[in-house]
Design a protein around this motif. Structure first.
Motif, PDB file in Angstrom:
ATOM      1  N   GLU A 225       9.921   7.313   5.094  1.00  0.00           N
ATOM      2  CA  GLU A 225      10.588   6.465   5.936  1.00  0.00           C
ATOM      3  C   GLU A 225      10.488   5.230   5.930  1.00  0.00           C
ATOM      4  OE1 GLU A 225      11.662   9.412   9.777  1.00  0.00           O
ATOM      5  OE2 GLU A 225      10.603   7.651  10.112  1.00  0.00           O
ATOM      6  N   ILE A 226       9.048   4.850   5.988  1.00  0.00           N
ATOM      7  CA  ILE A 226       8.599   3.669   5.665  1.00  0.00           C
ATOM      8  C   ILE A 226       9.026   3.007   4.537  1.00  0.00           C
ATOM      9  CG2 ILE A 226       6.190   2.250   5.710  1.00  0.00           C
ATOM     10  CD1 ILE A 226       5.181   4.133   7.923  1.00  0.00           C
ATOM     11  N   LEU A 227       8.621   3.789   3.488  1.00  0.00           N
ATOM     12  CA  LEU A 227       8.859   3.398   2.049  1.00  0.00           C
ATOM     13  C   LEU A 227      10.179   3.178   1.782  1.00  0.00           C
ATOM     14  CD1 LEU A 227       6.306   5.710   0.296  1.00  0.00           C
ATOM     15  CD2 LEU A 227       6.171   3.193   0.331  1.00  0.00           C
TER      16      LEU A 227
ATOM     17  N   PRO B   7       1.068   3.279  -2.556  1.00  0.00           N
ATOM     18  CA  PRO B   7       1.081   3.188  -1.166  1.00  0.00           C
ATOM     19  C   PRO B   7       1.582   4.549  -0.498  1.00  0.00           C
ATOM     20  CG  PRO B   7       3.124   2.330  -2.488  1.00  0.00           C
ATOM     21  CD  PRO B   7       2.161   2.691  -3.492  1.00  0.00           C
ATOM     22  N   ILE B   8       0.674   5.425  -0.439  1.00  0.00           N
ATOM     23  CA  ILE B   8       0.811   6.681   0.364  1.00  0.00           C
ATOM     24  C   ILE B   8      -0.183   7.024   1.285  1.00  0.00           C
ATOM     25  CG2 ILE B   8       2.566   7.621  -1.086  1.00  0.00           C
ATOM     26  CD1 ILE B   8       0.766   9.825  -1.864  1.00  0.00           C
ATOM     27  N   ALA B   9      -0.262   7.830   2.101  1.00  0.00           N
ATOM     28  CA  ALA B   9      -1.404   8.464   2.830  1.00  0.00           C
ATOM     29  C   ALA B   9      -2.308   7.321   3.389  1.00  0.00           C
ATOM     30  CB  ALA B   9      -2.076   9.494   2.044  1.00  0.00           C
ATOM     31  N   ARG B  10      -3.731   7.568   3.249  1.00  0.00           N
ATOM     32  CA  ARG B  10      -4.360   6.656   3.841  1.00  0.00           C
ATOM     33  C   ARG B  10      -4.376   5.220   3.265  1.00  0.00           C
ATOM     34  NH1 ARG B  10      -9.627   9.974   3.069  1.00  0.00           N
ATOM     35  NH2 ARG B  10      -8.958  11.824   3.953  1.00  0.00           N
ATOM     36  N   PHE B  11      -3.978   5.113   2.079  1.00  0.00           N
ATOM     37  CA  PHE B  11      -3.893   3.747   1.423  1.00  0.00           C
ATOM     38  C   PHE B  11      -2.638   2.960   2.202  1.00  0.00           C
ATOM     39  CE2 PHE B  11      -2.930   0.554  -1.660  1.00  0.00           C
ATOM     40  CZ  PHE B  11      -3.880  -0.396  -1.645  1.00  0.00           C
TER      41      PHE B  11
ATOM     42  N   SER C 164      10.704   7.823  -5.493  1.00  0.00           N
ATOM     43  CA  SER C 164      10.807   7.033  -4.040  1.00  0.00           C
ATOM     44  C   SER C 164       9.972   5.612  -4.448  1.00  0.00           C
ATOM     45  CB  SER C 164      10.308   7.598  -2.962  1.00  0.00           C
ATOM     46  OG  SER C 164      10.359   6.647  -1.786  1.00  0.00           O
ATOM     47  N   GLN C 165       9.939   4.853  -3.435  1.00  0.00           N
ATOM     48  CA  GLN C 165       9.160   3.635  -3.773  1.00  0.00           C
ATOM     49  C   GLN C 165       7.900   3.672  -4.012  1.00  0.00           C
ATOM     50  OE1 GLN C 165      12.443   3.166  -3.626  1.00  0.00           O
ATOM     51  NE2 GLN C 165      12.224   3.610  -1.546  1.00  0.00           N
TER      52      GLN C 165
END
Lengths: 351, 112
Positions: A21-23, A249-253, A332-333
């Motif tokens: 969603e954020i991406l 840009p996923i998970a912890r990063f 996705s992004q």
């Protein structure tokens, strides 16, 4: 420094749906930046399709002895997802018949899977050309039962690929945890001692560099020279290649990017650095990723976002390469991370 | 009341847009800029540190953001970055102080 996974902390971003969603919202939903699909449509590459399968990447589980700040797997000691012997057996059946030339074992710390050694022994009998274990190095020093890993790797001619974010203690420990640098150095020295990473040695030892912060990796060749000089001068350590990998840009990063107010700038950097020529060799075009529970994904990142392959076959138990290869790759992004600059993959740059 | 400030970090992302109001000059500038920072007799790494020092001397917040990030990407350490900033600062303070000679000259000339 975090000591538990986002999942354990019950953080919002432990949820793959929330990450997607954020991406997909914000700057990608108000015409500020093009979505990845729009961007690759503009260069006639949508949908992205697989080419010849070269790499089978198996995630043996999310358990790890480290809790790295940037980890896209959200791995850690508290993660209990581990591939069972039954699923490993199904992987062996696939390895027997696949034309893929590389078998790539990852995690978490793949060595922590209780069936790891058995699996390596069985898989090596099947004669795969390049057999990779992605080792975090510190596992070798984590417990006595792992001390002989360098010899074990040597016995099966395993190609060892290890993370090493910097040649200085400060930057390494900042990303990977206190004491990680010293343990990693010790592990590298032990690998060198049995012949890994030495000039001309067939025992391949490659290092992975990924930036310790909200910036992109520099030139892979220049970084390799700096790493080689510094590790040789300071510790007498040798290795073969350095793979410069971009943090996706996923998970912890992603959690870090948002918490540090760097998310938008980072996404801008990735989009600005988009390089269409990387699309020829992005790893989703030659790799299949298998999760701890046997499901199939276009890459390890899609695995973490729970985006299973867009095929009627979704599990290793029903593997059929012809059917699987006839699919569209899900994007996705986060995919901008693999197409920035010289590109990024588990084998380093791609352009 | 909306924030009013002369500097907005987000404006750096729009730098390329200057070309929209003068394509020829904008394009020439960015071509020149790109060429300047390529590997040459000086390495791109050395030029990045020079750019960082100059960014401080001309007190350009956009440039400071840009070349701190550029340095990180190149693996430049914070010690190297701070030394570069001091090199710039030393020249800038030297430039002020060397005018002290002018002051001394004038003082002496005006004094009996």
């Amino acid at each position: 420094m975090q000591t538990t996974s986002l999942k354990k902390q019950k953080k919002e971003l432990a949820d793959a749906k929330r990450q997607l969603e954020i991406l997909s919202n914000g700057i990608f939903n108000n015409n500020e930046l093009p979505t990845f699909a729009t961007k690759i449509k503009a260069v006639g590459q949508f949908p992205l399709r697989p080419k010849k399968l070269e790499i089978l990447q198996i995630n043996l589980g999310y358990m790890c002895n480290q809790v790295c700040e940037h980890c896209h797997v959200d791995a850690g000691p508290d993660r209990k997802e581990i591939m069972t012997k039954e699923t490993l057996q199904q992987c062996l059946e696939v390895i027997k018949n696949t034309p893929a030339t590389t078998l790539d074992l990852t995690g978490g710390a793949p060595e922590m899977n209780p069936h790891f050694r058995w699996f390596v022994e069985e898989a090596s009998k099947l004669g795969i050309k390049d057999f990779i274990v992605r080792s975090n190095l510190t596992i070798i020093r984590a417990n006595k039962k792992y001390y002989d890993l360098p010899d074990f790797f040597k016995k099966y001619h395993i190609h060892v690929v290890s993370s090493m974010p910097h040649w200085t203690r400060g930057k390494t420990d900042q990303q990977r945890g206190k004491g990680v640098f010293d343990k990693s150095i010790k592990a590298l020295q032990e690998l060198n001692l049995v012949g890994y990473g030495m000039p001309g040695s067939p025992l391949k030892l490659d290092l992975v560099y990924n930036p310790s912060g909200a910036f992109l990796p520099g030139n892979q060749d220049s970084m390799e020279k700096e790493f080689k000089n510094a590790l040789m001068e300071d510790f007498g350590i040798q290795f073969h290649q350095l793979f410069a990998i971009t943090n996706l840009p996923i998970a912890r990063f992603l959690d870090y990017l948002i918490a540090s107010d760097n998310y938008e700038d980072y996404m801008y950097s990735l989009v600005e650095a988009f390089n269409a020529s990387t699309l020829e060799n992005v790893m989703c075009t030659n790799t299949l990723s298998v999760s701890w529970d046997g499901y199939l994904y276009d890459c390890d990142f899609n695995q973490m976002l729970k985006l299973k392959v867009a095929s009627k076959l979704k599990h290793i138990s029903e593997y059929n390469e012809e059917v699987l290869q006839n699919r569209n790759i899900i994007v996705s992004q986060h995919c901008y991370g693999c197409t920035a600059g010289a590109g990024s993959s588990c084998q380093g740059t791609v352009a | 009341m909306a924030d009013k400030t002369y500097y907005d970090p987000k404006d750096l992302r729009k730098f390329g847009k200057i070309t929209e109001w003068s394509e020829e000059l904008g394009t020439k500038f960015f071509d020149y800029y790109g060429k300047v920072f390529e590997e040459g007799a000086l390495s791109a790494r050395e030029k990045s540190l020079i750019a960082l020092a100059v960014s401080h001397v001309v007190k350009c917040p956009y440039c400071i953001d840009a070349y701190t990030k550029d340095g990180l990407q190149r693996g430049i350490t914070k010690e190297e970055m701070m030394e570069a900033v001091h090199a710039g600062a030393a020249i800038e303070s030297g430039a002020t102080l060397v005018h002290g000679v002018q002051m001394m000259n004038k003082y002496d000339k005006l004094s009996m």
